[in-house]
Design a protein around this motif. Structure first.
Motif, PDB file in Angstrom:
ATOM      1  N   GLY A 179      47.415  39.829  44.744  1.00 53.33           N
ATOM      2  CA  GLY A 179      48.488  40.987  46.163  1.00 53.33           C
ATOM      3  C   GLY A 179      47.895  42.075  45.881  1.00 53.33           C
ATOM      4  N   GLY A 180      47.081  42.576  44.821  1.00 53.11           N
ATOM      5  CA  GLY A 180      46.090  43.283  44.589  1.00 53.11           C
ATOM      6  C   GLY A 180      45.508  43.743  45.560  1.00 53.11           C
ATOM      7  N   GLN A 181      44.760  42.980  46.050  1.00 55.24           N
ATOM      8  CA  GLN A 181      43.788  42.715  47.310  1.00 55.24           C
ATOM      9  C   GLN A 181      43.769  42.617  48.701  1.00 55.24           C
ATOM     10  OE1 GLN A 181      39.622  43.248  46.714  1.00 55.24           O
ATOM     11  NE2 GLN A 181      41.029  44.744  44.911  1.00 55.24           N
ATOM     12  N   GLN A 182      45.734  42.177  48.567  1.00 56.36           N
ATOM     13  CA  GLN A 182      46.123  43.006  50.264  1.00 56.36           C
ATOM     14  C   GLN A 182      45.847  40.811  51.024  1.00 56.36           C
ATOM     15  OE1 GLN A 182      44.828  45.564  52.715  1.00 56.36           O
ATOM     16  NE2 GLN A 182      45.237  47.284  51.008  1.00 56.36           N
ATOM     17  N   HIS A 183      46.048  40.279  49.938  1.00 55.07           N
ATOM     18  CA  HIS A 183      45.811  38.756  50.210  1.00 55.07           C
ATOM     19  C   HIS A 183      47.303  37.994  49.912  1.00 55.07           C
ATOM     20  CE1 HIS A 183      41.172  39.042  50.443  1.00 55.07           C
ATOM     21  NE2 HIS A 183      41.834  39.077  50.264  1.00 55.07           N
ATOM     22  N   ALA A 184      48.023  38.747  51.253  1.00 59.53           N
ATOM     23  CA  ALA A 184      50.194  38.587  50.129  1.00 59.53           C
ATOM     24  C   ALA A 184      50.018  36.889  49.976  1.00 59.53           C
ATOM     25  CB  ALA A 184      50.768  39.033  51.402  1.00 59.53           C
ATOM     26  N   GLU A 185      49.732  35.985  50.875  1.00 59.76           N
ATOM     27  CA  GLU A 185      49.688  34.340  51.107  1.00 59.76           C
ATOM     28  C   GLU A 185      49.402  33.921  49.839  1.00 59.76           C
ATOM     29  OE1 GLU A 185      49.906  31.085  54.332  1.00 59.76           O
ATOM     30  OE2 GLU A 185      48.832  32.244  54.294  1.00 59.76           O
ATOM     31  N   ARG A 186      48.069  34.153  49.759  1.00 62.06           N
ATOM     32  CA  ARG A 186      47.018  33.398  47.813  1.00 62.06           C
ATOM     33  C   ARG A 186      48.759  33.976  47.045  1.00 62.06           C
ATOM     34  NH1 ARG A 186      43.466  31.418  45.644  1.00 62.06           N
ATOM     35  NH2 ARG A 186      43.101  32.261  43.779  1.00 62.06           N
ATOM     36  N   ALA A 187      49.005  35.529  47.055  1.00 61.91           N
ATOM     37  CA  ALA A 187      49.348  36.016  45.863  1.00 61.91           C
ATOM     38  C   ALA A 187      51.154  35.331  46.619  1.00 61.91           C
ATOM     39  CB  ALA A 187      49.921  37.177  46.002  1.00 61.91           C
ATOM     40  N   ALA A 188      52.104  34.640  46.876  1.00 63.65           N
ATOM     41  CA  ALA A 188      52.990  34.651  47.003  1.00 63.65           C
ATOM     42  C   ALA A 188      52.489  32.505  46.932  1.00 63.65           C
ATOM     43  CB  ALA A 188      53.510  34.385  48.582  1.00 63.65           C
ATOM     44  N   TRP A 189      51.565  31.761  47.393  1.00 60.43           N
ATOM     45  CA  TRP A 189      51.676  30.632  46.088  1.00 60.43           C
ATOM     46  C   TRP A 189      51.526  30.483  45.074  1.00 60.43           C
ATOM     47  CZ3 TRP A 189      49.034  27.275  44.295  1.00 60.43           C
ATOM     48  CH2 TRP A 189      48.705  25.750  44.986  1.00 60.43           C
ATOM     49  N   LEU A 190      50.556  31.479  44.341  1.00 59.87           N
ATOM     50  CA  LEU A 190      50.261  31.127  42.944  1.00 59.87           C
ATOM     51  C   LEU A 190      51.130  31.505  42.452  1.00 59.87           C
ATOM     52  CD1 LEU A 190      46.689  32.851  43.204  1.00 59.87           C
ATOM     53  CD2 LEU A 190      47.103  30.166  42.720  1.00 59.87           C
ATOM     54  N   SER A 191      51.918  32.992  43.241  1.00 63.44           N
ATOM     55  CA  SER A 191      53.691  32.954  41.966  1.00 63.44           C
ATOM     56  C   SER A 191      54.274  31.875  41.636  1.00 63.44           C
ATOM     57  CB  SER A 191      53.861  34.241  42.776  1.00 63.44           C
ATOM     58  OG  SER A 191      54.272  33.957  43.784  1.00 63.44           O
TER      59      SER A 191
ATOM     60  N   LEU B 278      54.304  43.385  36.100  1.00 65.01           N
ATOM     61  CA  LEU B 278      52.860  43.028  37.164  1.00 65.01           C
ATOM     62  C   LEU B 278      53.920  42.304  38.901  1.00 65.01           C
ATOM     63  CD1 LEU B 278      50.780  39.710  36.122  1.00 65.01           C
ATOM     64  CD2 LEU B 278      52.662  39.820  38.206  1.00 65.01           C
ATOM     65  N   GLU B 279      54.685  42.334  38.394  1.00 67.00           N
ATOM     66  CA  GLU B 279      55.772  41.863  39.714  1.00 67.00           C
ATOM     67  C   GLU B 279      56.087  43.429  41.004  1.00 67.00           C
ATOM     68  OE1 GLU B 279      58.752  38.943  39.919  1.00 67.00           O
ATOM     69  OE2 GLU B 279      58.437  37.619  38.257  1.00 67.00           O
ATOM     70  N   GLN B 280      56.143  44.310  39.891  1.00 70.29           N
ATOM     71  CA  GLN B 280      56.778  45.206  40.487  1.00 70.29           C
ATOM     72  C   GLN B 280      54.966  45.983  41.665  1.00 70.29           C
ATOM     73  OE1 GLN B 280      58.364  47.754  38.044  1.00 70.29           O
ATOM     74  NE2 GLN B 280      60.229  46.406  37.584  1.00 70.29           N
ATOM     75  N   ARG B 281      54.793  46.307  40.707  1.00 67.92           N
ATOM     76  CA  ARG B 281      53.079  46.438  41.369  1.00 67.92           C
ATOM     77  C   ARG B 281      52.253  46.017  41.915  1.00 67.92           C
ATOM     78  NH1 ARG B 281      50.494  50.164  35.585  1.00 67.92           N
ATOM     79  NH2 ARG B 281      52.547  51.378  35.151  1.00 67.92           N
ATOM     80  N   PHE B 282      52.365  44.597  42.018  1.00 68.54           N
ATOM     81  CA  PHE B 282      51.609  43.508  42.558  1.00 68.54           C
ATOM     82  C   PHE B 282      52.330  42.721  43.815  1.00 68.54           C
ATOM     83  CE2 PHE B 282      48.802  44.708  38.366  1.00 68.54           C
ATOM     84  CZ  PHE B 282      48.820  45.394  39.192  1.00 68.54           C
ATOM     85  N   LEU B 283      53.180  42.308  43.252  1.00 71.92           N
ATOM     86  CA  LEU B 283      53.863  41.155  43.747  1.00 71.92           C
ATOM     87  C   LEU B 283      54.438  41.420  44.828  1.00 71.92           C
ATOM     88  CD1 LEU B 283      53.971  38.459  41.323  1.00 71.92           C
ATOM     89  CD2 LEU B 283      52.062  38.766  42.766  1.00 71.92           C
ATOM     90  N   GLU B 284      56.155  42.532  44.848  1.00 67.28           N
ATOM     91  CA  GLU B 284      56.836  43.173  45.496  1.00 67.28           C
ATOM     92  C   GLU B 284      56.072  43.654  46.651  1.00 67.28           C
ATOM     93  OE1 GLU B 284      59.353  45.603  43.143  1.00 67.28           O
ATOM     94  OE2 GLU B 284      59.915  43.614  42.120  1.00 67.28           O
ATOM     95  N   PRO B 285      54.820  44.701  46.855  1.00 66.35           N
ATOM     96  CA  PRO B 285      54.322  45.763  47.853  1.00 66.35           C
ATOM     97  C   PRO B 285      53.601  43.821  48.368  1.00 66.35           C
ATOM     98  CG  PRO B 285      53.656  46.438  45.630  1.00 66.35           C
ATOM     99  CD  PRO B 285      54.339  45.579  45.014  1.00 66.35           C
ATOM    100  N   ALA B 286      52.872  42.691  47.827  1.00 62.05           N
ATOM    101  CA  ALA B 286      52.924  41.962  48.831  1.00 62.05           C
ATOM    102  C   ALA B 286      54.023  41.123  49.334  1.00 62.05           C
ATOM    103  CB  ALA B 286      51.855  41.108  47.951  1.00 62.05           C
ATOM    104  N   ARG B 287      54.654  40.509  49.018  1.00 61.53           N
ATOM    105  CA  ARG B 287      55.898  39.904  49.443  1.00 61.53           C
ATOM    106  C   ARG B 287      56.047  41.463  50.945  1.00 61.53           C
ATOM    107  NH1 ARG B 287      60.995  37.391  47.260  1.00 61.53           N
ATOM    108  NH2 ARG B 287      62.280  36.390  48.875  1.00 61.53           N
ATOM    109  N   SER B 288      56.289  42.029  50.490  1.00 64.70           N
ATOM    110  CA  SER B 288      56.439  43.172  52.099  1.00 64.70           C
ATOM    111  C   SER B 288      55.519  43.571  53.313  1.00 64.70           C
ATOM    112  CB  SER B 288      56.769  44.874  50.909  1.00 64.70           C
ATOM    113  OG  SER B 288      58.267  44.590  50.455  1.00 64.70           O
ATOM    114  N   SER B 289      54.325  43.422  52.438  1.00 63.58           N
ATOM    115  CA  SER B 289      53.764  43.597  53.218  1.00 63.58           C
ATOM    116  C   SER B 289      54.089  41.775  54.326  1.00 63.58           C
ATOM    117  CB  SER B 289      52.616  43.554  53.178  1.00 63.58           C
ATOM    118  OG  SER B 289      51.592  42.036  52.342  1.00 63.58           O
ATOM    119  N   LEU B 290      53.890  41.270  53.775  1.00 59.15           N
ATOM    120  CA  LEU B 290      54.211  39.784  54.247  1.00 59.15           C
ATOM    121  C   LEU B 290      55.582  39.138  55.138  1.00 59.15           C
ATOM    122  CD1 LEU B 290      52.198  36.820  54.616  1.00 59.15           C
ATOM    123  CD2 LEU B 290      53.212  35.757  53.039  1.00 59.15           C
ATOM    124  N   GLY B 291      56.829  39.741  54.563  1.00 58.65           N
ATOM    125  CA  GLY B 291      57.826  39.247  54.780  1.00 58.65           C
ATOM    126  C   GLY B 291      58.486  38.652  54.157  1.00 58.65           C
ATOM    127  N   ASP B 292      59.414  39.085  53.941  1.00 58.68           N
ATOM    128  CA  ASP B 292      60.381  37.790  52.947  1.00 58.68           C
ATOM    129  C   ASP B 292      60.304  36.467  53.576  1.00 58.68           C
ATOM    130  OD1 ASP B 292      61.228  39.437  51.488  1.00 58.68           O
ATOM    131  OD2 ASP B 292      63.369  39.298  52.419  1.00 58.68           O
TER     132      ASP B 292
END
Length: 245
Positions: free
Chosen positions: A164-176, A197-211
């Motif tokens: 998520g921090g590296q802007q690989h949102a789909e990978r972040a979602a799959w692993l989470s 952790l979720e607030q700083r790295f996963l929530e921004p990734a979710r916003s960029s990928l779309g719900d």
């Protein structure tokens, strides 16, 4: 052992001191005292900011007594408290000391847990490569035949946060999704560190990928078998993706 027990008393009086009593020695009273004291450190850490100092004093007694395994665990647990307080410098020092002890005495499980905590420290400082290396070593150690049936979901969640921090949102979602599925098989876990952790790295990734896309990837990760989760987490493409970002 008696001094370690005395250090624990101000941290949480709800535990009976008698549980730490026994013959003072590295195989009996010392280890019992350390386990009880460590639990009290965790429970009383918010009320007693000096917990790290008490832990260091107890660690000195454990080292002199030759109780190396509980020493490494004590340092790791105390570092976790430091991570909760965002005292990352203190956590780094404690974990480095604990890792040396655990490696010297071939405490595989201790090394694995310390590396997971080191991954968290690096993650929150946005040291992506250090975080990935720590989490990946944790996963590799926990796939040892000795630990079959046990799966450390924290490292998977950590790698999701790195993605998520590296802007690989789909990978972040799959692993989470995979991490949460394995975590829920153990118990419901609520801790400020994971919320951060979720607030700083996963929530921004979710916003960029779309719900919708995020949820599809989460469900795919949650339904994956253990072997697939490990292979995906340790995939060589991870470092290549990181290098390109």
């Amino acid at each position: 052992a008696e001094r370690s027990r005395d250090n624990a008393r101000p941290l949480d009086d709800r535990e009976r001191p008698g549980r730490a009593r026994g013959r003072a020695g590295p195989r009996n009273g010392q280890r019992r005292a350390d386990r009880v004291r460590a639990k009290r450190l965790v429970r009383g850490s918010r009320a007693v900011p000096g917990g790290a100092a008490l832990a260091r004093e107890s660690a000195a007694h454990l080292r002199r007594a030759g109780a190396t395994r509980p020493l490494a665990r004590l340092l790791s647990i105390t570092a976790w408290i430091a991570i909760e307080f965002e005292a990352y410098g203190e956590a780094e020092r404690l974990l480095a000391e604990g890792l040396d002890v655990a490696r010297e005495h071939q405490d595989v499980y201790g090394v694995a847990k310390i590396r997971a905590n080191q991954g968290l420290v690096a993650l929150f400082q946005k040291k992506w490569r250090e975080a990935s290396a720590a989490f990946e070593e944790n996963i590799e150690l926990m796939t040892h035949p000795r630990f079959l049936g046990h799966f450390d979901w924290e490292a998977i969640l950590g790698l999701a946060a790195v993605a998520g921090g590296q802007q690989h949102a789909e990978r972040a979602a799959w692993l989470s999704g995979a991490a949460r599925a394995w975590r829920d098989r153990v118990a419901e876990v609520v801790a400020p560190v994971y919320e951060r952790l979720e607030q700083r790295f996963l929530e921004p990734a979710r916003s960029s990928l779309g719900d919708a896309a995020w949820q599809r990837a989460v469900e795919a990760g949650a339904s994956a078998a253990r072997a697939e989760v490990i292979a995906t987490a340790l995939a060589p493409t991870t470092l290549a993706e990181m290098a390109s970002s």
